[in-house]
Design a protein around this motif. Sequence first.
Motif, PDB file in Angstrom:
ATOM      1  N   LYS A 141      59.847  88.390  28.561  1.00  0.00           N
ATOM      2  CA  LYS A 141      59.221  89.564  29.165  1.00  0.00           C
ATOM      3  C   LYS A 141      60.176  90.266  30.129  1.00  0.00           C
ATOM      4  CE  LYS A 141      54.717  87.430  28.950  1.00  0.00           C
ATOM      5  NZ  LYS A 141      53.666  86.753  29.733  1.00  0.00           N
ATOM      6  N   GLY A 142      60.871  89.486  30.948  1.00  0.00           N
ATOM      7  CA  GLY A 142      61.803  90.079  31.902  1.00  0.00           C
ATOM      8  C   GLY A 142      62.952  90.802  31.217  1.00  0.00           C
ATOM      9  N   GLY A 143      63.496  90.206  30.166  1.00  0.00           N
ATOM     10  CA  GLY A 143      64.579  90.857  29.423  1.00  0.00           C
ATOM     11  C   GLY A 143      64.125  92.114  28.727  1.00  0.00           C
ATOM     12  N   PHE A 144      62.922  92.076  28.152  1.00  0.00           N
ATOM     13  CA  PHE A 144      62.402  93.268  27.480  1.00  0.00           C
ATOM     14  C   PHE A 144      62.189  94.397  28.477  1.00  0.00           C
ATOM     15  CE2 PHE A 144      58.785  95.882  26.210  1.00  0.00           C
ATOM     16  CZ  PHE A 144      59.305  96.437  25.051  1.00  0.00           C
ATOM     17  N   PHE A 145      61.571  94.092  29.609  1.00  0.00           N
ATOM     18  CA  PHE A 145      61.302  95.134  30.589  1.00  0.00           C
ATOM     19  C   PHE A 145      62.580  95.629  31.277  1.00  0.00           C
ATOM     20  CE2 PHE A 145      56.880  93.389  30.526  1.00  0.00           C
ATOM     21  CZ  PHE A 145      56.329  94.506  29.919  1.00  0.00           C
ATOM     22  N   LEU A 146      63.577  94.769  31.415  1.00  0.00           N
ATOM     23  CA  LEU A 146      64.871  95.228  31.918  1.00  0.00           C
ATOM     24  C   LEU A 146      65.500  96.206  30.935  1.00  0.00           C
ATOM     25  CD1 LEU A 146      67.291  95.022  33.891  1.00  0.00           C
ATOM     26  CD2 LEU A 146      68.127  93.164  32.437  1.00  0.00           C
ATOM     27  N   GLY A 147      65.477  95.866  29.650  1.00  0.00           N
ATOM     28  CA  GLY A 147      66.005  96.765  28.638  1.00  0.00           C
ATOM     29  C   GLY A 147      65.235  98.072  28.582  1.00  0.00           C
ATOM     30  N   LEU A 148      63.913  97.988  28.704  1.00  0.00           N
ATOM     31  CA  LEU A 148      63.096  99.193  28.698  1.00  0.00           C
ATOM     32  C   LEU A 148      63.412 100.080  29.901  1.00  0.00           C
ATOM     33  CD1 LEU A 148      60.730 100.718  27.332  1.00  0.00           C
ATOM     34  CD2 LEU A 148      59.205  99.434  28.838  1.00  0.00           C
ATOM     35  N   ALA A 149      63.591  99.464  31.060  1.00  0.00           N
ATOM     36  CA  ALA A 149      63.918 100.231  32.263  1.00  0.00           C
ATOM     37  C   ALA A 149      65.278 100.905  32.130  1.00  0.00           C
ATOM     38  CB  ALA A 149      63.897  99.319  33.486  1.00  0.00           C
ATOM     39  N   LEU A 150      66.274 100.192  31.610  1.00  0.00           N
ATOM     40  CA  LEU A 150      67.593 100.796  31.416  1.00  0.00           C
ATOM     41  C   LEU A 150      67.522 101.950  30.425  1.00  0.00           C
ATOM     42  CD1 LEU A 150      69.872  97.626  31.214  1.00  0.00           C
ATOM     43  CD2 LEU A 150      69.782  99.301  33.060  1.00  0.00           C
ATOM     44  N   PHE A 151      66.763 101.763  29.361  1.00  0.00           N
ATOM     45  CA  PHE A 151      66.619 102.818  28.363  1.00  0.00           C
ATOM     46  C   PHE A 151      65.943 104.054  28.956  1.00  0.00           C
ATOM     47  CE2 PHE A 151      64.296 104.972  24.976  1.00  0.00           C
ATOM     48  CZ  PHE A 151      65.310 105.195  24.068  1.00  0.00           C
ATOM     49  N   VAL A 152      64.869 103.849  29.698  1.00  0.00           N
ATOM     50  CA  VAL A 152      64.141 104.977  30.284  1.00  0.00           C
ATOM     51  C   VAL A 152      65.001 105.694  31.318  1.00  0.00           C
ATOM     52  CG1 VAL A 152      62.173 105.551  31.773  1.00  0.00           C
ATOM     53  CG2 VAL A 152      61.857 104.070  29.791  1.00  0.00           C
ATOM     54  N   VAL A 153      65.719 104.945  32.140  1.00  0.00           N
ATOM     55  CA  VAL A 153      66.576 105.582  33.149  1.00  0.00           C
ATOM     56  C   VAL A 153      67.696 106.374  32.472  1.00  0.00           C
ATOM     57  CG1 VAL A 153      68.281 105.098  34.950  1.00  0.00           C
ATOM     58  CG2 VAL A 153      66.062 103.993  35.018  1.00  0.00           C
ATOM     59  N   GLY A 154      68.326 105.786  31.457  1.00  0.00           N
ATOM     60  CA  GLY A 154      69.416 106.479  30.774  1.00  0.00           C
ATOM     61  C   GLY A 154      68.958 107.719  30.038  1.00  0.00           C
ATOM     62  N   ALA A 155      67.925 107.587  29.235  1.00  0.00           N
ATOM     63  CA  ALA A 155      67.436 108.728  28.448  1.00  0.00           C
ATOM     64  C   ALA A 155      66.768 109.772  29.342  1.00  0.00           C
ATOM     65  CB  ALA A 155      66.462 108.240  27.385  1.00  0.00           C
ATOM     66  N   GLY A 156      65.969 109.313  30.289  1.00  0.00           N
ATOM     67  CA  GLY A 156      65.298 110.257  31.183  1.00  0.00           C
ATOM     68  C   GLY A 156      66.261 111.019  32.062  1.00  0.00           C
ATOM     69  N   SER A 157      67.266 110.347  32.591  1.00  0.00           N
ATOM     70  CA  SER A 157      68.263 111.024  33.430  1.00  0.00           C
ATOM     71  C   SER A 157      69.067 112.030  32.632  1.00  0.00           C
ATOM     72  CB  SER A 157      69.197 110.005  34.064  1.00  0.00           C
ATOM     73  OG  SER A 157      68.486 109.144  34.913  1.00  0.00           O
ATOM     74  N   GLU A 158      69.355 111.689  31.388  1.00  0.00           N
ATOM     75  CA  GLU A 158      70.106 112.632  30.554  1.00  0.00           C
ATOM     76  C   GLU A 158      69.270 113.879  30.264  1.00  0.00           C
ATOM     77  OE1 GLU A 158      72.989 112.569  26.658  1.00  0.00           O
ATOM     78  OE2 GLU A 158      71.990 110.741  27.305  1.00  0.00           O
ATOM     79  N   LEU A 159      67.999 113.701  29.947  1.00  0.00           N
ATOM     80  CA  LEU A 159      67.139 114.850  29.670  1.00  0.00           C
ATOM     81  C   LEU A 159      66.918 115.704  30.917  1.00  0.00           C
ATOM     82  CD1 LEU A 159      64.453 113.209  27.365  1.00  0.00           C
ATOM     83  CD2 LEU A 159      66.251 114.809  26.712  1.00  0.00           C
ATOM     84  N   VAL A 160      66.620 115.053  32.033  1.00  0.00           N
ATOM     85  CA  VAL A 160      66.383 115.796  33.271  1.00  0.00           C
ATOM     86  C   VAL A 160      67.666 116.450  33.763  1.00  0.00           C
ATOM     87  CG1 VAL A 160      65.751 115.542  35.711  1.00  0.00           C
ATOM     88  CG2 VAL A 160      64.389 114.433  33.944  1.00  0.00           C
ATOM     89  N   GLY A 161      68.791 115.736  33.644  1.00  0.00           N
ATOM     90  CA  GLY A 161      70.062 116.300  34.082  1.00  0.00           C
ATOM     91  C   GLY A 161      70.442 117.541  33.311  1.00  0.00           C
ATOM     92  N   HIS A 162      70.230 117.516  32.008  1.00  0.00           N
ATOM     93  CA  HIS A 162      70.544 118.701  31.200  1.00  0.00           C
ATOM     94  C   HIS A 162      69.553 119.832  31.462  1.00  0.00           C
ATOM     95  CE1 HIS A 162      73.927 117.371  28.857  1.00  0.00           C
ATOM     96  NE2 HIS A 162      73.326 116.213  28.625  1.00  0.00           N
ATOM     97  N   ALA A 163      68.307 119.502  31.740  1.00  0.00           N
ATOM     98  CA  ALA A 163      67.311 120.538  32.006  1.00  0.00           C
ATOM     99  C   ALA A 163      67.545 121.204  33.363  1.00  0.00           C
ATOM    100  CB  ALA A 163      65.911 119.946  31.956  1.00  0.00           C
ATOM    101  N   VAL A 164      67.970 120.426  34.348  1.00  0.00           N
ATOM    102  CA  VAL A 164      68.125 120.969  35.702  1.00  0.00           C
ATOM    103  C   VAL A 164      69.501 121.606  35.901  1.00  0.00           C
ATOM    104  CG1 VAL A 164      68.223 120.347  38.149  1.00  0.00           C
ATOM    105  CG2 VAL A 164      66.452 119.386  36.688  1.00  0.00           C
ATOM    106  N   PHE A 165      70.561 120.885  35.489  1.00  0.00           N
ATOM    107  CA  PHE A 165      71.911 121.338  35.782  1.00  0.00           C
ATOM    108  C   PHE A 165      72.611 122.026  34.614  1.00  0.00           C
ATOM    109  CE2 PHE A 165      71.265 117.622  38.597  1.00  0.00           C
ATOM    110  CZ  PHE A 165      71.284 118.301  39.800  1.00  0.00           C
ATOM    111  N   GLY A 166      71.995 122.105  33.477  1.00  0.00           N
ATOM    112  CA  GLY A 166      72.654 122.701  32.316  1.00  0.00           C
ATOM    113  C   GLY A 166      73.549 121.690  31.636  1.00  0.00           C
ATOM    114  N   SER A 167      74.828 121.781  31.907  1.00  0.00           N
ATOM    115  CA  SER A 167      75.749 120.807  31.315  1.00  0.00           C
ATOM    116  C   SER A 167      76.202 119.820  32.384  1.00  0.00           C
ATOM    117  CB  SER A 167      76.957 121.510  30.707  1.00  0.00           C
ATOM    118  OG  SER A 167      77.769 122.048  31.721  1.00  0.00           O
ATOM    119  N   LEU A 168      76.323 118.575  31.980  1.00  0.00           N
ATOM    120  CA  LEU A 168      76.770 117.515  32.875  1.00  0.00           C
ATOM    121  C   LEU A 168      78.235 117.210  32.597  1.00  0.00           C
ATOM    122  CD1 LEU A 168      73.748 115.076  32.551  1.00  0.00           C
ATOM    123  CD2 LEU A 168      74.237 116.588  34.447  1.00  0.00           C
TER     124      LEU A 168
END
Length: 75
Positions: free
Chosen positions: A14-41
């Motif tokens: 459970k801990g490994g799955f949720f760690l992987g899920l958290a890393l995935f959400v942070v990576g994908a979410g930051s990329e989407l929000v970063g491109h939406a807010v700042f244009g190009s990163l």
Amino acid sequence: MAHYNGRSYSELTKGGFFLGLALFVVGAGSELVGHAVFGSLPQWENTLLFALTLLGFAIGFASPFVFGIVMPLLE
């Protein structure tokens, strides 16, 4: 079945799955929000967030198999 003082395989799974899920959400979410807010990163941020997404996917996918199936069978 042997008893260990450490964590059980279900907690590690459970801990490994949720760690992987958290890393995935942070990576994908930051990329989407970063491109939406700042244009190009900058390229290093794109690479970092893409690597974070892939690492999160790999950890989240492999953890249930390793700690939930393989490790109990090897015991």
